[in-house]
Design an enzyme around this catalytic site. Structure first.
Site, PDB file in Angstrom:
ATOM      1  N   ASP A   1       0.796  -1.239   0.000  1.00  0.00           N
ATOM      2  CA  ASP A   1       0.000   0.000   0.000  1.00  0.00           C
ATOM      3  C   ASP A   1       0.829   1.290   0.000  1.00  0.00           C
ATOM      4  O   ASP A   1       1.806   1.396   0.754  1.00  0.00           O
ATOM      5  CB  ASP A   1      -0.843   0.104   1.278  1.00  0.00           C
ATOM      6  CG  ASP A   1      -1.511  -1.192   1.669  1.00  0.00           C
ATOM      7  OD1 ASP A   1      -1.539  -2.127   0.869  1.00  0.00           O
ATOM      8  OD2 ASP A   1      -2.006  -1.252   2.809  1.00  0.00           O
TER       9      ASP A   1
HETATM   10  N1  DQQ Z   1      -2.041  -3.757   3.968  1.00  0.00           N
HETATM   11  C1  DQQ Z   1      -3.468  -3.868   4.037  1.00  0.00           C
HETATM   12  C2  DQQ Z   1      -3.816  -2.921   5.145  1.00  0.00           C
HETATM   13  C3  DQQ Z   1      -2.703  -3.120   6.113  1.00  0.00           C
HETATM   14  C4  DQQ Z   1      -1.515  -3.279   5.221  1.00  0.00           C
HETATM   15  C5  DQQ Z   1      -4.147  -3.556   2.747  1.00  0.00           C
HETATM   16  C6  DQQ Z   1      -0.525  -4.277   5.741  1.00  0.00           C
HETATM   17  O1  DQQ Z   1      -5.077  -3.164   5.713  1.00  0.00           O
HETATM   18  O2  DQQ Z   1      -2.549  -2.011   6.978  1.00  0.00           O
HETATM   19  O3  DQQ Z   1      -3.440  -4.036   1.638  1.00  0.00           O
HETATM   20  O4  DQQ Z   1       0.582  -4.376   4.873  1.00  0.00           O
END
Ligand code: DQQ
Length: 463
Positions: free
Chosen positions: A26
């Protein structure tokens, strides 16, 4: 900067941001600070698979050319984030750059709390607050205590608001709303919106909430365990802490997930999303890298309150050789003499009720990806054939009005294919041909008139 270990890896994008090596997911904390854009991102410095989540960091003057910066946040052993520093956002707290993120601990990441860090060094060095965690408990109405993350914070007058993505057990995804005067003491208010697990996901992640004109837009990434799924949005009225959506839609149908938005000094609502890989873990480890950020897109609403988007105009600075086809009937196919796997394409077609049209990128006799539109089914599709994956087809609804032309924007960058149709249907794909030395671009159509096609070869942002 050429990134030597990967110079021969033509699946690796050249004009999309990705870290020098290893795993990225992300986008986090995107913010413009003193004119410079800062991109943080979920990063595993120890390998090409998800895990050990840190916040990586890169900066850019123009949203296109990026300079890698040192890791911004790392887990601290023995603390609430000893198992990872998960996603979050960045805000300007009266001149103090401030990150809000999810701290996780436990074998299964079962403790998820919200935490804060500040920088006094132009966003390069970050100090975690000794007041952490600033939110330590999932609201009781969730009836579960594990999924509670990805704070998104904004200011209204003198009050800060935060959304935390979560789920209500047996009901569906939700976003919990909080308020604070100082970013440290948070008061829980209520869910801003709760979905229905049969319609839009068991739980939600990575919320965004922002105004466009007199409307408010909520974006969430919907997770249908065990898989991440699609990105959805709601448009509606927001008054007195209550959000009443009247329109909903799918922001992304393919590989783009967990997008994050920000407002820049040109008042643009910008969005960057993580473009996932679609190959196996063994292939990721062999490649030594995984995950790409999308080209930032500007968001707006159309006259039906649908979210529309287009790559930022700054991307055009990378365009080099130009290929053009003008207005002509299409009954069959026509090739262009582009070269390479790095293209920015704009095409507009007028398609009869029984027509079909699109573009094919052929890498060899046996390997190609076709992006097309079928007027009968009113669907946009992507169909890829490669030696490794055989035939893969994804089809998504994309209706046109009888008087509307099909307008496609396609970015091809090594293994990344970003497709946006009429600014409102986004279908992001990955393609990993075994043969990467050439790419033949062909436009095809039946019962179709091509208005125009422009294709630009794109330069690399690393040279
Ligand atoms: N990636 C998720 C989120 C979390 C993060 C979404 C963990 O919910 O915080 O892709 O790498």
């Amino acid at each position: 900067m050429i990134r030597p270990p990967f110079a021969q890896d033509l699946h690796r994008p050249r004009f999309h941001y990705l870290p020098p090596s290893n795993w990225m997911n992300d986008p986090n904390g995107i913010i413009q600070w003193k004119g410079t854009y800062h991109l943080f991102y979920q990063y595993n410095p120890f390998g090409a698979l998800w895990g050990n989540m840190h916040w990586g960091h890169a900066t850019s003057p123009d949203l296109i050319h990026w300079t890698d910066a040192p890791i911004a946040l790392a887990p601290t052993s023995g603390s609430d984030d000893e198992k990872g520093v998960f996603s979050g956002c960045a805000v300007d707290n009266n001149g103090i750059p401030t990150i809000l993120y999810t701290a996780v601990r436990g074998e299964q990441y079962e403790t998820q709390v919200q935490a804060i860090a500040t920088s006094s060094d132009d966003l390069m060095v970050w100090d975690k607050s000794d007041r952490n965690p600033v939110i330590s408990r999932v609201p009781a109405e969730a009836h579960q205590t594990r999924d509670f993350r990805d704070p998104f914070v904004w200011k209204e007058d003198d009050t800060w608001y935060m959304l935390v993505a979560s789920r209500i057990q047996e009901v569906g995804g939700t976003v919990f709303l909080y308020r604070s005067a100082d970013l440290l003491a948070w008061e829980y208010l209520h869910p801003l919106l709760t979905g229905d697990k049969t319609l839009n996901g068991d739980f939600w992640e990575c919320p965004n909430f922002f105004p466009i004109g007199d409307q408010s837009v909520l974006i969430v990434s919907a997770h249908t365990a065990p898989a991440i799924n699609s990105v959805i949005y709601f448009v509606g009225d927001y008054r007195g802490g209550q959000f009443t959506p009247h329109t909903t839609g799918i922001l992304e149908h393919g590989c783009l997930y967990a997008p994050l938005t920000m407002l820049d000094d040109q008042e643009r609502r910008l969005m960057i999303g993580w473009i996932r890989e679609t190959r196996t873990e063994a292939e990721l480890v062999r490649a030594g890298w995984a995950g790409v950020q999308s080209i930032p897109r500007t968001l707006a609403l159309d006259d039906q309150y649908r979210l529309i988007m287009q790559p930022v105009i700054e991307l055009e600075t990378l365009r080099t050789a130009h290929h053009h086809l003008g207005d002509m009937p299409l009954n069959g196919s026509t090739s262009l003499d582009t070269s390479g796997l790095w293209l920015d394409i704009k095409a507009a077609f007028r398609v009869d009720a029984e027509g079909e049209c699109g573009l094919t990128f052929a890498f060899s006799e046996d390997e190609r990806i076709t992006i097309g539109w079928d007027a009968v089914r009113q669907t946009l599709y992507a169909e890829s054939v490669s030696v490794n994956t055989k035939l893969e087809r994804r089809e998504v609804p994309h209706g046109l009005y009888p008087t509307e032309s099909l307008a496609m924007r396609i970015l091809l960058d090594g293994s990344v294919v970003e497709v946006i149709a009429n600014q409102r249907t986004s279908l992001t794909m990955r393609v990993y041909p075994t043969e990467t030395t050439r790419c033949q671009l062909t436009v095809f159509g039946h019962h179709t008139r091509l208005h125009s096609l422009d294709a630009w070869e794109m330069s690399s942002i690393w040279e």
